[in-house]
Design a protein around this motif. Structure first.
Motif, PDB file in Angstrom:
ATOM      1  N   GLN A  79       2.848   2.184  -2.491  1.00  0.00           N
ATOM      2  CA  GLN A  79       4.111   1.928  -2.987  1.00  0.00           C
ATOM      3  C   GLN A  79       4.580   2.868  -4.038  1.00  0.00           C
ATOM      4  O   GLN A  79       5.927   3.065  -4.216  1.00  0.00           O
ATOM      5  CB  GLN A  79       3.904   0.405  -3.741  1.00  0.00           C
TER       6      GLN A  79
ATOM      7  N   PRO B 230      -6.198  16.118   1.794  1.00  0.00           N
ATOM      8  CA  PRO B 230      -7.252  16.447   1.428  1.00  0.00           C
ATOM      9  C   PRO B 230      -8.014  17.453   2.397  1.00  0.00           C
ATOM     10  O   PRO B 230      -8.240  17.112   3.656  1.00  0.00           O
ATOM     11  CB  PRO B 230      -7.867  15.179   1.063  1.00  0.00           C
TER      12      PRO B 230
ATOM     13  N   MET C 174       0.871  -1.254  -0.311  1.00  0.00           N
ATOM     14  CA  MET C 174       0.121   0.108  -0.158  1.00  0.00           C
ATOM     15  C   MET C 174       0.971   1.348   0.087  1.00  0.00           C
ATOM     16  O   MET C 174       2.076   1.223   0.672  1.00  0.00           O
ATOM     17  CB  MET C 174      -1.142  -0.110   1.183  1.00  0.00           C
TER      18      MET C 174
ATOM     19  N   ARG D 110       6.236  15.061  -8.970  1.00  0.00           N
ATOM     20  CA  ARG D 110       5.295  15.780  -8.043  1.00  0.00           C
ATOM     21  C   ARG D 110       5.595  17.326  -8.482  1.00  0.00           C
ATOM     22  O   ARG D 110       4.571  18.142  -8.421  1.00  0.00           O
ATOM     23  CB  ARG D 110       5.523  15.268  -6.629  1.00  0.00           C
TER      24      ARG D 110
ATOM     25  N   LEU E  23      -7.911   8.731  -2.652  1.00  0.00           N
ATOM     26  CA  LEU E  23      -9.497   8.218  -1.992  1.00  0.00           C
ATOM     27  C   LEU E  23     -10.675   9.574  -2.097  1.00  0.00           C
ATOM     28  O   LEU E  23     -11.621   9.130  -2.619  1.00  0.00           O
ATOM     29  CB  LEU E  23      -9.316   7.941  -0.389  1.00  0.00           C
TER      30      LEU E  23
ATOM     31  N   SER F 184     -10.208   2.939   5.744  1.00  0.00           N
ATOM     32  CA  SER F 184      -8.946   3.314   6.690  1.00  0.00           C
ATOM     33  C   SER F 184      -9.556   3.781   8.098  1.00  0.00           C
ATOM     34  O   SER F 184      -8.887   3.647   9.021  1.00  0.00           O
ATOM     35  CB  SER F 184      -8.336   4.502   6.051  1.00  0.00           C
TER      36      SER F 184
ATOM     37  N   PHE G 299     -10.707   0.785   0.418  1.00  0.00           N
ATOM     38  CA  PHE G 299     -10.086   1.079   1.535  1.00  0.00           C
ATOM     39  C   PHE G 299     -10.994   1.597   2.569  1.00  0.00           C
ATOM     40  O   PHE G 299     -11.512   2.578   2.501  1.00  0.00           O
ATOM     41  CB  PHE G 299      -8.790   2.151   1.389  1.00  0.00           C
TER      42      PHE G 299
ATOM     43  N   TYR H 107      -6.104  20.566  -2.084  1.00  0.00           N
ATOM     44  CA  TYR H 107      -5.058  20.001  -1.130  1.00  0.00           C
ATOM     45  C   TYR H 107      -4.165  20.972  -0.721  1.00  0.00           C
ATOM     46  O   TYR H 107      -3.581  21.637  -1.543  1.00  0.00           O
ATOM     47  CB  TYR H 107      -4.179  18.813  -2.028  1.00  0.00           C
TER      48      TYR H 107
ATOM     49  N   HIS I 199      -0.279  -1.036   6.931  1.00  0.00           N
ATOM     50  CA  HIS I 199      -0.889   0.364   6.357  1.00  0.00           C
ATOM     51  C   HIS I 199       0.134   0.732   5.463  1.00  0.00           C
ATOM     52  O   HIS I 199       1.093   0.176   5.018  1.00  0.00           O
ATOM     53  CB  HIS I 199      -1.055   1.395   7.708  1.00  0.00           C
TER      54      HIS I 199
ATOM     55  N   SER J  79      -8.967  15.353   7.672  1.00  0.00           N
ATOM     56  CA  SER J  79      -8.474  14.162   8.745  1.00  0.00           C
ATOM     57  C   SER J  79      -8.548  15.088  10.104  1.00  0.00           C
ATOM     58  O   SER J  79      -8.605  16.352  10.203  1.00  0.00           O
ATOM     59  CB  SER J  79      -7.252  13.891   8.305  1.00  0.00           C
TER      60      SER J  79
ATOM     61  N   ARG K 103       6.048   9.514  -1.804  1.00  0.00           N
ATOM     62  CA  ARG K 103       7.381  10.408  -1.482  1.00  0.00           C
ATOM     63  C   ARG K 103       8.553   9.898  -1.112  1.00  0.00           C
ATOM     64  O   ARG K 103       9.552  10.541  -1.125  1.00  0.00           O
ATOM     65  CB  ARG K 103       7.047  11.606  -0.483  1.00  0.00           C
TER      66      ARG K 103
ATOM     67  N   ALA L 188      -3.926   7.372  -7.700  1.00  0.00           N
ATOM     68  CA  ALA L 188      -5.258   8.370  -7.668  1.00  0.00           C
ATOM     69  C   ALA L 188      -5.314   8.738  -6.153  1.00  0.00           C
ATOM     70  O   ALA L 188      -4.203   8.312  -5.462  1.00  0.00           O
ATOM     71  CB  ALA L 188      -6.568   7.697  -8.005  1.00  0.00           C
TER      72      ALA L 188
ATOM     73  N   ILE M  55      -0.770  -0.749  -8.295  1.00  0.00           N
ATOM     74  CA  ILE M  55      -2.141  -0.039  -7.639  1.00  0.00           C
ATOM     75  C   ILE M  55      -2.173   1.257  -8.370  1.00  0.00           C
ATOM     76  O   ILE M  55      -1.414   2.016  -8.330  1.00  0.00           O
ATOM     77  CB  ILE M  55      -2.165   0.200  -6.236  1.00  0.00           C
ATOM     78  N   LEU M  56      -3.568   1.638  -9.082  1.00  0.00           N
ATOM     79  CA  LEU M  56      -3.631   2.916  -9.594  1.00  0.00           C
ATOM     80  C   LEU M  56      -3.344   3.749  -9.058  1.00  0.00           C
ATOM     81  O   LEU M  56      -3.699   4.076  -7.666  1.00  0.00           O
ATOM     82  CB  LEU M  56      -5.246   2.899  -9.758  1.00  0.00           C
TER      83      LEU M  56
ATOM     84  N   TYR N 157       9.387   9.965  -7.914  1.00  0.00           N
ATOM     85  CA  TYR N 157       7.843  10.482  -7.275  1.00  0.00           C
ATOM     86  C   TYR N 157       7.876  11.994  -7.054  1.00  0.00           C
ATOM     87  O   TYR N 157       7.251  12.833  -7.465  1.00  0.00           O
ATOM     88  CB  TYR N 157       7.148   9.707  -6.469  1.00  0.00           C
TER      89      TYR N 157
HETATM   90  O1  CP3 Z   1       0.684   3.751  -4.201  1.00  0.00           O
HETATM   91  C1  CP3 Z   1      -0.524   3.661  -3.858  1.00  0.00           C
HETATM   92  O2  CP3 Z   1      -1.015   3.283  -2.714  1.00  0.00           O
HETATM   93  C2  CP3 Z   1      -1.564   4.410  -4.701  1.00  0.00           C
HETATM   94  C3  CP3 Z   1      -2.029   5.703  -4.397  1.00  0.00           C
HETATM   95  C4  CP3 Z   1      -2.922   6.041  -3.159  1.00  0.00           C
HETATM   96  C5  CP3 Z   1      -2.653   7.486  -2.727  1.00  0.00           C
HETATM   97  N1  CP3 Z   1      -3.597   7.486  -1.809  1.00  0.00           N
HETATM   98  C6  CP3 Z   1      -1.802   8.522  -3.156  1.00  0.00           C
HETATM   99  C7  CP3 Z   1      -1.570   9.590  -2.339  1.00  0.00           C
HETATM  100  C8  CP3 Z   1      -3.805   5.389  -2.525  1.00  0.00           C
HETATM  101  C9  CP3 Z   1      -4.211   3.985  -2.883  1.00  0.00           C
HETATM  102  C10 CP3 Z   1      -4.245   6.227  -1.666  1.00  0.00           C
HETATM  103  C11 CP3 Z   1      -5.459   5.995  -0.620  1.00  0.00           C
HETATM  104  C12 CP3 Z   1      -5.619   6.897   0.437  1.00  0.00           C
HETATM  105  N2  CP3 Z   1      -5.872   8.331   0.297  1.00  0.00           N
HETATM  106  C13 CP3 Z   1      -6.245   6.532   1.633  1.00  0.00           C
HETATM  107  C14 CP3 Z   1      -6.528   5.075   2.118  1.00  0.00           C
HETATM  108  C15 CP3 Z   1      -5.331   4.560   2.777  1.00  0.00           C
HETATM  109  C16 CP3 Z   1      -4.637   4.990   3.997  1.00  0.00           C
HETATM  110  O3  CP3 Z   1      -3.600   5.595   3.973  1.00  0.00           O
HETATM  111  O4  CP3 Z   1      -5.348   5.061   4.870  1.00  0.00           O
HETATM  112  C17 CP3 Z   1      -6.613   7.548   2.553  1.00  0.00           C
HETATM  113  C18 CP3 Z   1      -6.854   7.800   3.601  1.00  0.00           C
HETATM  114  C19 CP3 Z   1      -6.426   8.742   1.544  1.00  0.00           C
HETATM  115  C20 CP3 Z   1      -6.390  10.118   2.031  1.00  0.00           C
HETATM  116  C21 CP3 Z   1      -5.297  11.005   1.803  1.00  0.00           C
HETATM  117  N3  CP3 Z   1      -4.518  11.316   0.820  1.00  0.00           N
HETATM  118  C22 CP3 Z   1      -4.519  11.625   2.884  1.00  0.00           C
HETATM  119  C23 CP3 Z   1      -5.062  11.453   4.361  1.00  0.00           C
HETATM  120  C24 CP3 Z   1      -3.454  12.226   2.498  1.00  0.00           C
HETATM  121  C25 CP3 Z   1      -2.551  13.075   3.151  1.00  0.00           C
HETATM  122  C26 CP3 Z   1      -1.700  12.366   3.911  1.00  0.00           C
HETATM  123  C27 CP3 Z   1      -0.203  11.965   3.301  1.00  0.00           C
HETATM  124  O5  CP3 Z   1       0.311  10.812   3.185  1.00  0.00           O
HETATM  125  O6  CP3 Z   1       0.309  12.738   2.863  1.00  0.00           O
HETATM  126  C28 CP3 Z   1      -3.285  11.829   1.058  1.00  0.00           C
HETATM  127  C29 CP3 Z   1      -2.250  12.473   0.148  1.00  0.00           C
HETATM  128  C30 CP3 Z   1      -1.590  11.277  -0.925  1.00  0.00           C
HETATM  129  N4  CP3 Z   1      -2.379  10.360  -1.222  1.00  0.00           N
HETATM  130  C31 CP3 Z   1      -0.338  11.254  -1.236  1.00  0.00           C
HETATM  131  C32 CP3 Z   1      -0.233  10.351  -1.949  1.00  0.00           C
HETATM  132  C33 CP3 Z   1       1.049   9.802  -2.562  1.00  0.00           C
HETATM  133  C34 CP3 Z   1       0.684  12.195  -0.740  1.00  0.00           C
HETATM  134  C35 CP3 Z   1       0.623  13.503  -1.620  1.00  0.00           C
HETATM  135  C36 CP3 Z   1       1.887  14.485  -1.854  1.00  0.00           C
HETATM  136  O7  CP3 Z   1       2.415  13.853  -2.664  1.00  0.00           O
HETATM  137  O8  CP3 Z   1       2.054  15.446  -1.324  1.00  0.00           O
END
Ligand code: CP3
Length: 351
Positions: free
Chosen positions: A33, A102, A31, A45, A83, A213, A211, A96, A328, A164, A36, A81, A78-79, A41
């Motif tokens: 994968q 988010p 998850m 970005r 959530l 979460s 997911f 963002y 996680h 969050s 940052r 994108a 994994i795609l 990546y």
């Molecule tokens: O590689 C992968 O898993 C594929 C892409 C993916 C992302 N988010 C990219 C992402 C997937 C499958 C998710 C799922 C996601 N997003 C979840 C469920 C899994 C979990 O972590 O519990 C949730 C709750 C989110 C919502 C979300 N997106 C949050 C709370 C945040 C901020 C926290 C953080 O890690 O920055 C994000 C941002 C996010 N989603 C990033 C990525 C690569 C980081 C953004 C950046 O590059 O600044």
């Protein structure tokens, strides 16, 4: 004989492990994968205008999806994108902010629900389907493509709270109040999720993951109503359209409820967070495949500690229906070489 129309069982290890016990070596993906911890990546970005641009530009998002596969011999992509994109697809304003994740304009009552439009989903999320199609075309033959969505409760938690934090108190209070508006939101999210995942499958996704979460925030009766039941409905509706589609669900921190969850949702595979004891995980394999559940901090640490924890999971779970993963997502401070080593450990496993 029309060989072209016969359905052959998949030869991709990840798809096989969802149905058959003891696939050796066990398949692995992680998850988060993409993200940052990878310098490539961070460079991508920086090229994108912002994170939403990265998610919505199929060329960028496909590149982000494929980056970890160029470094490590993983069994799935994994795609790429995020959530809350489905909320954006329904018409809720999404933003963002640096370092915050988010931020959505909150939906707090039945009147706010009128801002959401199910019929907009396919048009607004078409770039995501395009990403799926591009990745599918570029994928090595033995690698499976996983599509994903948030599960209704976790999506609702973000949509109601707006961000969050605060333990999603506003979302819980609306859910617990008995207002039918909250059930209407969940019902809408069931339909939207089915449409969104259907779009991803038609574009080339071979399995999907839901997911959930924030499943662990709910007391048992609320968990049954807003985590189990909506996911069971999604499974029924998706199976009506795609009878053989493997469905994975990750009800994070579901604790004692995980067994009920596996039984009552009908998913093919349950994703396990790192708190699930391995004895319980092994018992669960009688009911479904399991995926998990190394604590991501072991991946930051690396070395003998990581190796012992990974081998423990392999020894207890690799005989059954099993996919190796974390409990996680990969965290940004993870050293890339530790990921390479973990994949090597799992790849080299034979029993
Ligand atoms: O590689 C992968 O898993 C594929 C892409 C993916 C992302 N988010 C990219 C992402 C997937 C499958 C998710 C799922 C996601 N997003 C979840 C469920 C899994 C979990 O972590 O519990 C949730 C709750 C989110 C919502 C979300 N997106 C949050 C709370 C945040 C901020 C926290 C953080 O890690 O920055 C994000 C941002 C996010 N989603 C990033 C990525 C690569 C980081 C953004 C950046 O590059 O600044």
């Amino acid at each position: 004989m029309t060989a072209t129309t016969s359905i052959r069982p998949s030869t991709k290890p990840l798809l096989r492990a969802l149905r058959s016990p003891g696939v050796m070596p066990p398949p692995i993906w992680l998850m988060r994968q993409a993200g940052r911890y990878l310098p490539e990546y961070r460079a991508l970005r920086d090229k994108a205008a912002d994170f939403l641009d990265l998610c919505y530009r199929p060329d960028y998002a496909a590149e982000a999806t494929l980056q970890p596969l160029r470094r490590f011999p993983l069994d799935a992509a994994i795609l790429f994108a995020d959530l809350p994109l489905l909320a954006d697809g329904l018409g809720q304003k999404l933003d963002y902010r640096e370092g915050e994740g988010p931020v959505l304009e909150p939906i707090r009552n039945g009147a706010d629900l009128k801002r959401l439009r199910l019929e907009n989903v396919h048009r607004r999320l078409a770039p995501v389907y395009e990403t799926v199609a591009r990745v599918k075309a570029a994928l090595p033959a033995e690698v499976a493509l996983i599509g994903f969505s948030g599960a209704p409760w976790t999506l609702a938690a973000y949509m109601v709270q707006g961000r969050s934090g605060a333990e999603f108190a506003a979302a819980k209070r609306w859910a617990f109040s008995g207002d039918p508006g909250f059930d209407a939101l969940i019902a809408l999210l069931v339909e939207a999720t089915v449409e969104y995942l259907d779009g991803q499958v038609k574009a080339g996704a071979e399995a999907v993951q839901l997911f959930d979460s924030w499943a662990g925030l709910l007391p048992a009766p609320a968990f049954a109503r807003w985590c189990v039941r909506p996911v069971a409905e999604i499974v029924t509706k998706l199976r009506a359209r795609h009878p053989d589609l493997p469905i994975i669900a990750f009800p994070r921190n579901a604790g004692f409820m995980i067994e009920t969850y596996a039984e009552q949702t009908g998913v093919d595979c349950v994703g396990l967070d790192y708190t699930v004891p391995l004895v319980q995980a092994a018992a669960l394999q009688a009911k479904s495949a399991v995926q998990g559940n190394l604590d991501p901090q072991y991946l930051v640490l690396g070395g003998a500690a990581m190796e012992c924890a990974a081998v423990d999971i392999l020894e207890r779970l690799a005989k059954g229906r099993f996919i190796f993963n974390l409990g996680h997502g990969v965290v940004p401070e993870t050293p890339v070489e530790n990921v390479a080593r973990l994949v090597e450990i799992v790849r080299g496993w034979r029993r």
